[in-house]
Scaffold this motif. Structure first.
Motif, short mmCIF file in Angstrom:
data_model
loop_
_atom_site.label_atom_id
_atom_site.label_comp_id
_atom_site.label_asym_id
_atom_site.label_seq_id
_atom_site.Cartn_x
_atom_site.Cartn_y
_atom_site.Cartn_z
N ALA A 51 0.81 -1.22 0.00
CA ALA A 51 0.00 0.00 0.00
C ALA A 51 0.84 1.26 0.00
N LYS A 92 -8.63 2.04 4.18
CA LYS A 92 -8.68 1.08 5.29
C LYS A 92 -8.28 -0.33 4.84
N ILE A 93 -8.69 -0.71 3.63
CA ILE A 93 -8.48 -2.10 3.21
C ILE A 93 -7.10 -2.34 2.62
N TRP A 94 -6.64 -1.41 1.78
CA TRP A 94 -5.42 -1.68 1.01
C TRP A 94 -4.19 -1.97 1.86
N PRO A 95 -4.00 -1.26 3.00
CA PRO A 95 -2.81 -1.60 3.78
C PRO A 95 -2.82 -3.07 4.26
N PHE A 96 -4.03 -3.60 4.50
CA PHE A 96 -4.13 -4.99 4.96
C PHE A 96 -4.00 -5.97 3.80
N LYS A 97 -4.73 -5.68 2.72
CA LYS A 97 -4.87 -6.67 1.65
C LYS A 97 -4.02 -6.39 0.43
#
Lengths: 113, 413
Positions: free
Chosen positions: B3, B47-52
């Motif tokens: 990310a 919110k999602i991209w850093p995780f996925k």
């Protein structure tokens, strides 16, 4: 070595007001922080959470939006991090970008069997 | 992809792409909802991209996410008002699988929509920066040197007008296009300037913003009603300026002025693109256009072997012509630079005094910086140091402040 649950709370109200550029900058900080944990082999798991949810009580007789549906108490995501001790986990959490917008991290050691 | 490794300004660019794609598909009268879902989609990505991880096609992901959110929202509104669902849209897939070309066309239409003549020029600029360039209110305020709440208010009013006149705000063709062209060019110019002067953010040069402005101008140039001398002059000017990107800032983020820049690494390809557009611009018409003045000055700089060897007399003559065409205090102040280079510091200091007494122009950072250089040339070192101090005191740009401090400290040694 133990695993620790990081619960991220709050800050979303401010974050959604940001300009696209600021949002991207904030996201990149999260990415860099988590990327660092991953490279160091400390990141076990983690996901963001939708803000909408329910709290079910009394076997479903009482279903509410929950005490945390609004404002600073919303849990926005979690991580499972491996660390030597609670203090080491706290140390790790200090690099997290959540604090930029008044959010906080709750850290709990996961019991081992 | 991690990310933190996505393209610079991805969110800002995608904001404009999303607004354009959804406005085209669902209608500009939904603008308010469109803005909401666009903002929410970026928030979701954040919110999602850093995780996925970042999706392979980030912009397509964002457009699809925003489109689906808009459909859900419109359906919910229909249910609330008891209108049976039309089932028109089940899920949002961009008509053309979001090719760059489609997005570019949508964005061009969006710019012209934002530049509707019923809106004031200021509001046209604000709308475009917000809806096409994806700026936040604070960034717009910094670019236009205005207060953030004034920008927010103006934006809300302008947006309401767009919605109220949604039916009338269709993309004009032919004559409509060329009559709106000047304001569209001005907006592109402002986008470029914002990136070049770097009011905002840590990166001393927001190159992508400048390239975005060039991209939009090239987009206009591909449309036969918009391919005009002014468009070419603007493209020439932006290309010449952009050719110096790599030399404008040192490793510490400090500005390197024209005099100190390593001319051997100026981008010759961009300079030749600039020359091509400059000759196109002057071939077509003898009438001076708004951007021609700056384009030619930039060209003289690009051409010069050294700072001292620059054709300062020609540049000075251009300033004099431009001041006759349309006098502004800012141009009068800037003119002092070629004046002192061509005729020396004494005449320069006189001109600065005259400016201060008569021009009613701003006594700003540039004023003090010019004063400092003149005093430096006249070997009045104490005076120059004081002038730098005055400049530093009122500078509101980090990179600029650093530069001024460096110059001041060089004099102290």
């Amino acid at each position: 070595m133990s695993n620790f649950l990081f619960l991220f709370r709050g800050g979303d109200a401010q974050r959604i007001q940001q300009s696209p550029e600021e949002m991207q900058a904030h996201m990149e900080k999260w990415g860099a922080w988590m990327g660092g944990l991953k490279e160091a082999g400390k990141l076990v798991d983690g996901l963001p959470l939708n803000k909408d949810g329910k709290v079910v009580e009394k076997a479903g007789d009482v279903i509410t939006d929950g005490p945390f549906a609004e404002g600073a108490e919303v849990v926005g995501g979690y991580l499972i991090v491996t660390a030597d001790s609670l203090d080491a986990a706290i140390e790790i959490s200090k690099g997290c970008p959540i604090y930029e917008h008044g959010g906080n991290t709750e850290i709990r050691e996961i019991m081992s069997m | 992809m991690d990310a933190h490794k996505i393209v610079a300004h991805q969110f800002r660019h995608s904001y404009g792409a999303m607004v354009a794609a959804l406005s085209k598909r669902f209608g500009i009268h939904h603008l308010h909802d469109i803005e909401d879902v666009v903002q929410e989609s970026l928030f979701k990505a954040m919110k999602i991209w850093p995780f996925k991880g970042v999706p392979v096609h980030p912009q397509a992901w964002l457009i699809r996410t925003a489109g689906n959110a808009l459909i859900d929202k419109l359906r919910a509104d229909q249910r609330k008002r008891n209108i049976p669902s039309t089932n028109q849209h089940d899920s949002f897939e961009p008509t053309d699988p979001a090719t760059n070309e489609t997005i570019e066309d949508d964005q061009l239409q969006m710019i012209f929509m934002c530049c509707h003549p019923d809106l004031s020029e200021r509001n046209q600029i604000i709308l475009t920066l917000k809806l096409v360039a994806g700026f936040g209110n604070l960034e717009i305020a910094a670019a236009l040197l205005q207060k953030a709440d004034a920008v927010a208010k103006a934006y809300t009013r302008a947006k309401k007008k767009i919605r109220d006149q949604a039916v009338k705000l269709v993309t004009p063709i032919e004559i409509g296009l060329s009559s709106r062209l000047p304001i569209v060019l001005k907006i592109i110019y402002l986008i470029f300037s914002e990136g070049y002067r770097t009011h905002f953010g840590k990166a001393p040069i927001q190159k992508d913003l400048c390239y975005e402005a060039i991209r939009l101008a090239l987009l206009l140039d591909r449309n036969k009603y918009c391919s005009k001398p002014n468009t070419h002059a603007l493209l020439a000017m932006m290309s010449f300026h952009a050719s110096r990107f790599e030399t404008r800032v040192d490793e510490d983020g400090c500005i390197i002025d024209l005099e100190q820049q390593d001319r051997s690494i100026w981008d010759q390809e961009l300079i030749s693109i600039g020359r091509r557009y400059l000759s196109k611009s002057t071939d077509a018409s003898n009438e001076p256009t708004d951007y021609l003045f700056q384009a030619i000055i930039s060209y003289h700089h690009c051409k010069a072997k050294t700072y001292v060897d620059t054709a300062w007399d020609k540049i000075l003559a251009l300033y004099d012509m431009e001041l006759t065409r349309r006098y502004t205090p800012i141009i009068a102040l800037n003119r002092i630079v070629p004046l002192m280079m061509a005729h020396g510091f004494e005449i320069g200091l006189d001109a600065l005094q005259t400016y201060k007494n008569q021009a009613r122009g701003p006594i700003n950072t540039l004023y003090y910086a010019i004063k400092a250089r003149l005093l430096e040339m006249s070997r009045n070192i104490d005076g120059a140091i004081d002038a730098y101090k005055d400049a530093i005191k009122i500078s509101d740009n980090e990179a600029e402040t650093k530069y001024l401090i460096k110059r001041k400290e060089a004099l102290l040694e």
